[in-house]
Write an enzyme that holds these catalytic residues in place. Sequence first.
Site, PDB file in Angstrom:
ATOM      1  N   GLU A   1       0.845  -1.213   0.000  1.00 24.56           N
ATOM      2  CA  GLU A   1       0.000   0.000   0.000  1.00 24.56           C
ATOM      3  C   GLU A   1       0.873   1.253   0.000  1.00 24.56           C
ATOM      4  O   GLU A   1       0.618   2.218  -0.732  1.00 24.56           O
ATOM      5  CB  GLU A   1      -0.914  -0.018   1.225  1.00 24.56           C
ATOM      6  CG  GLU A   1      -1.718   1.254   1.439  1.00 24.56           C
ATOM      7  CD  GLU A   1      -1.596   1.793   2.854  1.00 24.56           C
ATOM      8  OE1 GLU A   1      -1.147   2.947   3.005  1.00 24.56           O
ATOM      9  OE2 GLU A   1      -1.940   1.064   3.796  1.00 24.56           O
TER      10      GLU A   1
ATOM     11  N   GLU B   1      10.219   1.598   2.350  1.00 23.24           N
ATOM     12  CA  GLU B   1       8.872   1.548   2.916  1.00 23.24           C
ATOM     13  C   GLU B   1       8.636   0.300   3.762  1.00 23.24           C
ATOM     14  O   GLU B   1       7.815   0.317   4.676  1.00 23.24           O
ATOM     15  CB  GLU B   1       7.825   1.625   1.796  1.00 23.24           C
ATOM     16  CG  GLU B   1       7.856   2.907   1.009  1.00 23.24           C
ATOM     17  CD  GLU B   1       7.594   4.136   1.863  1.00 23.24           C
ATOM     18  OE1 GLU B   1       6.699   4.088   2.733  1.00 23.24           O
ATOM     19  OE2 GLU B   1       8.299   5.150   1.671  1.00 23.24           O
TER      20      GLU B   1
END
Length: 975
Positions: free
Chosen positions: A70, A145
Site C-alpha cells: 500500500e 517503505e
Amino acid sequence: MTLRLNEVQHGFKLIEEREIKEISSKAYVFEHEKSGARLIKIDNNDDNKVFSIGFRTPPEDSTGLTHILEHSVLCGSRKFNTKEPFVELLKGSLNTFLNAMTYPDKTIYPVASRNEKDYFNLMDVYMDAVLYPNIYKHPEIFMQEGWHYNIEDPKDELTYNGVVYNEMKGAYSSPESLMYRMVTKTVLPDTPYKEASGGDPDVIPDLTYEKFVNYHKKYYHPSNSYILLYGDGQLDKELKFLDENYLKDFDKIEVKSNIPTQKSFESLKEHSFEYGISEEDTLDDKTYLNLNFVIGKADEGELALAFEILTHMLLKTPAAPLKKALLDNGIGKAVSGEYSGSTKQPVLTIVAKNCNEKDKDRFKDVVYSTLKELVDKGIDKETIEASINRIEFELREGEYDGYPKGLIHYTRIMDSWLYEGDPFVHLEYDKYFESIKTALKTNYFEDLIKKYILDNNHSSFIILRPKKGLNEEKQKALRDKLDSVKKTLSEAEIKTLIDKCKTLKERQNTADTEEALASIPMLSIDDIDRKAEVLPLEERTLGGVKVLYHKLFTNKIAYLNLYFNCKALSSEDVVYVRFLADILGKLDTKNYNYGTLSNKININTGGIAYSPVSYSLNGKEGEYTPYLLINLKTLLSKLENGVDLLGEIIQNTIFDKEDRLLQLIKEMRSRIEGRLIDNGHRLALRKILAYCTEKGKYDEITLGLTYYQFLCKLEEDFDSKKSDIISKLKESSEAIFNKNNLVISYSSEEEDYNVLEKVAPKILSYLGEADIFNDRFDFGEIVTNEGLLTQGNVQYVAKGGNFIKKGFSYHGSLNVLETISGFDYLWNNVRVKGGAYGVFANFRRDGGAYIVSYRDPNIRETIKVYDEMKDYLNNFRSNEREMTKYIIGTVRKLDYPMTTASKAEVATANYFSNITSEDIQRERDEVLQTDDKTIRSFAPLVESVMNEDLICVVGNENKIKENKELFNTLEKVIK
C-alpha cells in the site's frame, strides 16, 4: 448520459441501477467487460467527488506485505516517474482527501476533490500507481517503505529500518492494539484473518522482495478490483477516462482471492498473550479480558445494523447494562465493545481494561449471567429506544467530520460487495429500522442475544497479561539475532548490504528531475478561488445574552452550542473544567438516575457533549479566553426537550455519590491511558506549547498529560480527599454555569430561529446570575525539556518555541512554510531517510511553533534535522511551477470542506479570537503571493525558535535514557 440495463458504455456494461433514498442518490453497478473490473457509481449533487479503487488482498502471513505494498505503489509509477507522486499531490492538489488504507482483507486507495480537473488528475495518478508501480524497477522502494538491514560501515551493528517496520513497532506498543490484533486470530484461525495484515515487527524482516513483487502481480489486477465513483461528476467522462487510459489494456483473468469461511467452533476457545511493562511497574490492574463472538455473515444488512445498535445499547452509554454490571462488580476500570463488520464474518468484541487475571472467571460469569438475565426479564424498552434513536440520528444526519461522505459509503459498500453480497445492503437501512423498531413491543434484541451470544460457541476468550521486562527481553533477543546474522555474513556479503544502503541513500538524496516532476498533473493559480469563504455569523441578543447566529441549511436539525467562560476559576482549579466535562451527564441528578438520564438524552437528541476549549486573542501575545463548550444537537422539534435535559444536568447534578464518582475517575483514567502511547505526538506538542505560550499551559492542564496525572492522583487519594473533590466540583460548576459567562451559538435556517427564541428563557433560567470576578491565570514556572518514558518501541520527538516573543510576527505565508517543510525537507529527512512514520510543523497565530515526529526510531538524528531546517530555508530556491504547487497544497488546507456543525464552530472560534473576515482574506492573499524569497525570509524565525532548545520526547524508556543529557527531567507516562 442515457443508461439502459445490459448496454455497454466505454467498455462498461450496466448490470443494475437503483434509487437509494437514504443517501439521496442513484446507484449504478457496472462491469468492465474486457478487464473484469467492477465499478459502482453513486450519483448525486455532492460536489465533493470521490474516486476509490480497492483490491481484495488476503494476507498470506504476518510480514505486512499488503501494508508495505500500500505504501510502495505510491512511490512512483510508469507515467509519474517521481520518487513519491503521493507527496507531490499532497503538496500541490486541492484534494479534500488523499490516502490509502490496509484492512484485514482489502487495500483501498481513495481520493476526493471538489475541483473536477483536480479530481481527474488524482484518479490518473492513483490508477497508474496501483497498476504500473515502480516497485519492479527500484527495489529501494521496498527497502525504504518495508524493511532493510541498515549498516553504513563494517564496524557498525546491524539494525533494521523501514517506514512500515517502525510504524508497526509503534502500533504494537499499545496493549490495546495488540489485543485487537489477536481477536480475529483467535476466532477466525483457519482464514487469512489470523495474520497481521499491517505486519508484525517480529516477522516483517522475513518478507523477501521477490514475494513482495509477486503478490502485486497476482492481486493488483482490474479483475480483482472494486472501483467507486461518487458525487456530481459526469459519468460518461469518468467511464471514458478509466477505459481509454487504463482498463482497455487488461484482459479479464481469474484472481483467486476469495476469503474462506471459518468453520464454527464447537466450544469457546481460550487464549492468553503477554505485553511488556517495566520492571518497576506493578502487575496490578494491568490485565485485559476479552470475549469475542462471530456474528453471522457480512452481507446481512439488518443483522449488522441491529448489532451496531445492540453494541451501543449494551456497552457504549452510561445506561449500558453489560458495561454497568462489569464495573459494578469491580471487573476492570473501563469497559468497551465493538461490532466490526469489515470482515467476511463480523465479530462482536467485549473488553474489560485494567483488570487482574484472577478476575477472568468472574468476567465471563458476569457477562453471561447479565445477558441471560436480560433475555429472561427483558431489556428496558427505554434503553432500547434510546440506542435505536441515537444510531438512526447519526445515520440520517450524515455528518462525517474529516471524511468525505463518498468514502464512508464506499466502506459500507465494501462490507458486502467484497464478499459477493448485495453492495447496497448496508446503505438501504430504512426497511431495517422498520423491522428493528418492533423491538419496542417484542423480544427482538433478547432473541438476538440468545442466538448470537449465549447459544453461540463460535467465540474466543482472550487474556492479555502484563509481563515485567518483556520488551527488554525482546530487544535483547533482536540484538542477539542481528549480531548472529552479522557473524554469519562474509566480508563480501556485508559489503553488499552496505552498498545497498548506499544505493538507497543515493536514491533518497537525489532530487527528482524537473521533467519527472512536470509529469505530475497539477492545477494553476487560476483554478483557485481568490476569495476566502465567509462563514455566516450574525451577532444577536436574547435575554441579555449574546447569540452568535449561523444561517445554515441544517435539514431541520438544531445545532446549539453554549460557551461558558471559565475565567472565574482560580488557576489551581482550571483542571476541573475538563473534569466537569468528563462527568456531566454521567452522574445521577435530582430527577433521574444516570442510566435513565442517558436514555432520555439519546431518545430526545443526537447527543450532548462537553469539552474544554480556548481561543487566543489575535495580535495579543499571551492573551486567550477559556470556555467550557456544550454541544447539543437535536431535531428542531425536540430542542425544548434537549434543553430541559441540559437544565437538569446543569442545575441538579448530584456530585455526592462517591462510589459512582470514583468509578468514573477510574474509567476516564483507563480510557486516556489506553490512548497515551498511540498519541505520543499530541503529548509532546502540547508540552512544547506549554513551555512557550500561556494558552499552551492552560491547554496542557486540560487536554494533556497533566490531566491524566490529575486523574491518577484523584484515584489514589480518593478516600482521603473525596469531600474536597466533591466541593471543588460544586464550586466549579457554580462558577462556570452563570448567565454572565454565557455566549450562545446557534445554527438553523432563518425561519427556525424562533425555536431558539422560544427555549432561550429556559436556558437562562437554569443559570446563576452572581457577579463574576475574572482573574488572570498564573500557572507559574513549569518544568521544560521532558523525556516522557513509555514501554513503546518508537519515539515522538518535538521541538519548538515562540516566534512572537522573539520579535517576529505571524504571516499567512507561514502556512506555505508548513506545506514545504512537511512534504519536502522534514518528510525527506525524518520519514524517508530516518524511517519515522510521519513528521509535521506548525506555526500558530499566537507565536507558538513546533515540529513533531510520529513513530520515530530516532531522537538525536531527528533533532539535528530540525536544527538544520534554517540552512535549508536560507538556501531555498523554487521555480514557479513548484511554488505554485506548494501554494495550491496550502489552499487545500485552508479550504477543507466543513460539516454544518464545524462551520458554526470555526466561525465562532474566529469570533472569539478576533479574527475578522478581512484577516482571513489577508492571510489567503499572503498565501497566494508567496515566493521563494518569502520562504527564505523565515529562516531567522525558524532559527530563533530552534535556538530556544525546548524539547519534549515521548518514547522508549531505554532510548530516552541513552540520551538523558538532552532533558531536564525524565518521567514515566503511565502511572
